[in-house]
Design a protein around this motif. Structure first.
Motif, short mmCIF file in Angstrom:
data_model
loop_
_atom_site.label_atom_id
_atom_site.label_comp_id
_atom_site.label_asym_id
_atom_site.label_seq_id
_atom_site.Cartn_x
_atom_site.Cartn_y
_atom_site.Cartn_z
N VAL A 1 -4.03 1.30 20.27
CA VAL A 1 -4.62 0.37 21.25
C VAL A 1 -6.14 0.46 21.07
CG1 VAL A 1 -4.92 -0.28 23.65
CG2 VAL A 1 -2.75 0.73 22.90
N GLU A 2 -6.75 -0.64 20.67
CA GLU A 2 -8.21 -0.68 20.56
C GLU A 2 -8.81 -0.90 21.95
OE1 GLU A 2 -8.82 -2.46 16.06
OE2 GLU A 2 -8.50 -3.88 17.70
N ILE A 3 -9.69 -0.01 22.36
CA ILE A 3 -10.38 -0.12 23.64
C ILE A 3 -11.81 -0.58 23.35
CG2 ILE A 3 -11.04 1.03 25.77
CD1 ILE A 3 -8.04 0.93 25.34
N ILE A 4 -12.12 -1.82 23.72
CA ILE A 4 -13.37 -2.45 23.31
C ILE A 4 -14.36 -2.47 24.47
CG2 ILE A 4 -14.45 -4.51 22.33
CD1 ILE A 4 -10.73 -4.29 22.04
N LYS A 5 -15.54 -1.98 24.20
CA LYS A 5 -16.59 -1.93 25.21
C LYS A 5 -17.37 -3.25 25.22
CE LYS A 5 -20.36 1.01 26.86
NZ LYS A 5 -21.23 -0.10 27.30
N ASN B 1 -18.57 -9.31 38.26
CA ASN B 1 -18.75 -7.89 37.99
C ASN B 1 -18.31 -7.58 36.55
OD1 ASN B 1 -19.01 -5.14 38.00
ND2 ASN B 1 -17.30 -4.75 39.41
N PRO B 2 -19.15 -7.90 35.56
CA PRO B 2 -18.78 -7.69 34.15
C PRO B 2 -18.68 -6.22 33.77
CG PRO B 2 -21.07 -8.40 34.32
CD PRO B 2 -20.49 -8.53 35.69
N SER B 3 -19.12 -5.33 34.66
CA SER B 3 -19.08 -3.90 34.33
C SER B 3 -17.65 -3.35 34.32
CB SER B 3 -19.93 -3.10 35.32
OG SER B 3 -19.35 -3.11 36.61
N ARG B 4 -16.70 -4.10 34.86
CA ARG B 4 -15.31 -3.61 34.87
C ARG B 4 -14.43 -4.35 33.85
NH1 ARG B 4 -12.00 -5.89 40.13
NH2 ARG B 4 -12.98 -7.93 40.37
N ILE B 5 -15.06 -5.07 32.94
CA ILE B 5 -14.33 -5.86 31.94
C ILE B 5 -14.33 -5.14 30.59
CG2 ILE B 5 -14.15 -8.09 30.81
CD1 ILE B 5 -13.86 -8.19 33.87
N VAL B 6 -13.14 -4.96 30.01
CA VAL B 6 -13.01 -4.31 28.71
C VAL B 6 -11.96 -5.04 27.88
CG1 VAL B 6 -13.66 -2.01 29.52
CG2 VAL B 6 -11.26 -2.71 29.57
N GLY B 7 -11.90 -4.70 26.61
CA GLY B 7 -10.82 -5.16 25.76
C GLY B 7 -9.77 -4.08 25.64
N MET B 8 -8.51 -4.48 25.58
CA MET B 8 -7.40 -3.54 25.40
C MET B 8 -6.42 -4.20 24.45
SD MET B 8 -4.99 -1.63 28.21
CE MET B 8 -4.26 -0.04 27.76
N THR C 1 -11.52 3.83 20.27
CA THR C 1 -12.69 3.27 20.94
C THR C 1 -13.51 2.40 20.00
OG1 THR C 1 -12.80 5.24 22.35
CG2 THR C 1 -14.75 3.82 22.29
N VAL C 2 -13.75 1.17 20.42
CA VAL C 2 -14.59 0.23 19.67
C VAL C 2 -15.92 0.14 20.41
CG1 VAL C 2 -14.77 -2.10 18.73
CG2 VAL C 2 -12.51 -1.03 18.98
N LEU C 3 -16.97 0.68 19.79
CA LEU C 3 -18.25 0.84 20.47
C LEU C 3 -19.02 -0.46 20.62
CD1 LEU C 3 -19.51 4.13 18.78
CD2 LEU C 3 -18.41 3.87 21.01
N ILE D 1 -18.09 -1.87 8.64
CA ILE D 1 -17.85 -1.50 10.04
C ILE D 1 -18.58 -0.21 10.37
CG2 ILE D 1 -16.05 -0.59 11.58
CD1 ILE D 1 -14.19 -2.69 10.53
N LEU D 2 -18.50 0.77 9.46
CA LEU D 2 -19.17 2.04 9.70
C LEU D 2 -20.69 1.86 9.71
CD1 LEU D 2 -16.96 4.34 7.43
CD2 LEU D 2 -16.99 4.24 9.93
N GLU D 3 -21.18 1.04 8.82
CA GLU D 3 -22.62 0.78 8.75
C GLU D 3 -23.13 0.13 10.04
OE1 GLU D 3 -25.37 -1.00 5.27
OE2 GLU D 3 -23.99 -2.46 6.14
N GLN D 4 -22.30 -0.70 10.66
CA GLN D 4 -22.69 -1.42 11.88
C GLN D 4 -22.46 -0.60 13.15
OE1 GLN D 4 -20.44 -5.06 11.53
NE2 GLN D 4 -21.46 -5.64 9.64
N GLY D 5 -21.92 0.61 13.03
CA GLY D 5 -21.74 1.47 14.19
C GLY D 5 -20.67 0.99 15.15
N ILE D 6 -19.65 0.33 14.63
CA ILE D 6 -18.60 -0.21 15.49
C ILE D 6 -17.62 0.88 15.93
CG2 ILE D 6 -16.62 -1.81 15.51
CD1 ILE D 6 -18.32 -3.62 13.65
N VAL D 7 -17.50 1.92 15.11
CA VAL D 7 -16.61 3.03 15.44
C VAL D 7 -17.39 4.34 15.31
CG1 VAL D 7 -15.74 3.15 13.06
CG2 VAL D 7 -14.39 4.12 14.89
#
Length: 411
Positions: A163-167, A144-151, A192-194, A325-331
């Motif tokens: 705390v970086e929250i990575i999607k 179930n990868p839908s419940r996996i995130v970075g913290m 939030t890291v998009l 980073i901004l150009e790549q839409g990471i944040v």
């Protein structure tokens, strides 16, 4: 809906929290959660590591108590919420979140993810505290990868609020929302890291400054000692290479090599670093690395400071990377880069202020460094001359409003 709000829901309070790995980061994450009122199961495969972790948590709480920073809490109450164990059998079905904090080895982390999925309830979220590795890659071993995130916490977690929250690629939005709420509930700042991009935000922004310092040494422009003396003279708590030693040269090497594989091969760890790691001289934890730590801390002579590189040089290459980073839409919110850096590192002024004071000077210095070090990565990003300067204050104001919206009267 409140225009500052991201989510129309209040905090979804977790039950217990599990932290897997009781080392430098794991024990600090566990302490942070327990301080916020959560019962924490702290698991490690090594009994000695667990015992040491509990002592370190007790010592940390004692320091906080002496500084009157425990509020209404007592040391005994916080310690009562800590439940050290070596066994997954002690995991209960009211765990709402498990945070993996084992060493930065992909194979090991994947093994832990598989083990956690076998014992946790289906609704529990599984997060990784990795500082660099792909969350989506880790999630591949789960059903179930839908419940996996970075913290991603910063060291020490009790003090550093970022705390970086990575999607991950398949993470549900509802999971991200819960993680943002949880992060606020432990009195930290969720950034939030998009996009699941190497290094996420802070480590990615800082990576070019590591490369810059390495190049300065390799070109014979300045020595390790001269650079660290310069930083100390600029009121930095540690010099850059002293920090390498403090973190662990094996960890530094891993990070550089990972960036070399995932961002640009120029980040490959240099021969001198490989030699130190291969010889077991890893820095503070072994007593010797770039510097000698046998006296507890390296002796840095301030009179040997170099004038050929400055802390400003580190900032200009970081601002340049932030543009990418901004150009790549990471944040989503540009100012959150400054919030993350101010609250996750020793840099309390951020990186974007230099664009306000001397934008052209930043561009000119980047051109000089790219030429001096023969390093294309330092060439100025085109956006530097035209971009609106991101506001860390505005970003922090948004986070404060969001916290109030989610936590209600608790903020």
């Amino acid at each position: 809906m409140n225009p500052w709000s991201e989510f129309p829901v209040k905090l979804d309070k977790f039950g217990k929290v599990a932290v897997i790995g009781a080392g430098d980061m794991g024990h600090g994450i566990a302490e942070t959660c327990a301080l916020a009122g959560y019962d924490v199961i702290l698991k490690d495969v090594n009994e000695e590591v667990l015992e040491k972790a509990m002592i370190r948590i007790m010592n940390s709480l004692s320091i906080l108590d002496r500084k009157k920073r425990l509020g209404d809490e007592t040391i005994d109450n916080v310690m009562d919420r800590m439940h050290p164990t070596m066994y997954y059998d002690d995991m209960s079905n009211d765990i709402g979140l498990a945070i993996e904090a084992v060493p930065e080895i992909m194979k090991l982390k994947k093994q832990v993810f598989e083990e956690l999925e076998a014992v946790l309830p289906e609704q529990a979220i599984i997060a990784s505290n990795t500082s660099n590795m792909s969350i989506s890659e880790l999630a591949k071993v789960t059903r179930n990868p839908s419940r996996i995130v970075g913290m991603h916490f910063f060291n020490p977690p009790v003090i550093m609020k970022t705390v970086e929250i990575i999607k991950g690629n398949q993470a549900r939005e509802s999971v991200m929302e819960k993680m943002i709420g949880f992060t606020f509930s432990i009195d930290h700042l969720p950034i939030t890291v998009l996009k699941d991009s190497p290094g996420f935000i802070v480590n990615r922004v800082q990576a070019p400054s590591q490369l810059l310092l390495i190049k300065m040494v390799e070109k014979g422009i300045a020595t390790f000692h001269e650079i660290d003396a310069m930083a100390r003279n600029m009121q930095q708590p540690m010099g850059p290479f002293e920090t390498f030693d403090y973190v662990g040269l094996d960890v530094v090497k891993h990070g550089l090599d990972y960036f070399a594989r995932t961002i640009d091969p120029r980040y490959n760890s240099p021969p001198w670093l490989n030699e130190l790691v291969d010889s077991g001289n890893l820095g503070k934890k072994t007593g010797k690395g770039i510097h000698d730590w046998s006296a507890g801390r390296p002796v840095i002579d301030p009179d040997r400071a170099t004038g050929k590189v400055s802390m400003l040089d580190l900032l200009v290459v970081q601002v340049n990377e932030a543009c990418k980073i901004l150009e790549q839409g990471i944040v989503k919110y540009p100012g959150e880069i400054d919030v993350a850096i101010k609250n996750g590192t020793g840099n309390k002024i951020g990186i974007f202020s230099i664009l306000k004071s001397n934008r052209q000077g930043v561009v000119d210095r980047l051109k000089h460094l790219a030429s001096l070090l023969d390093e294309p990565l330092f060439k100025p990003h085109p956006a530097l001359l035209t971009m609106e300067v991101p506001s860390g204050r505005k970003a922090m104001r948004r986070l404060k409003h969001l916290r109030k919206e989610i936590l209600g009267d608790k903020s």
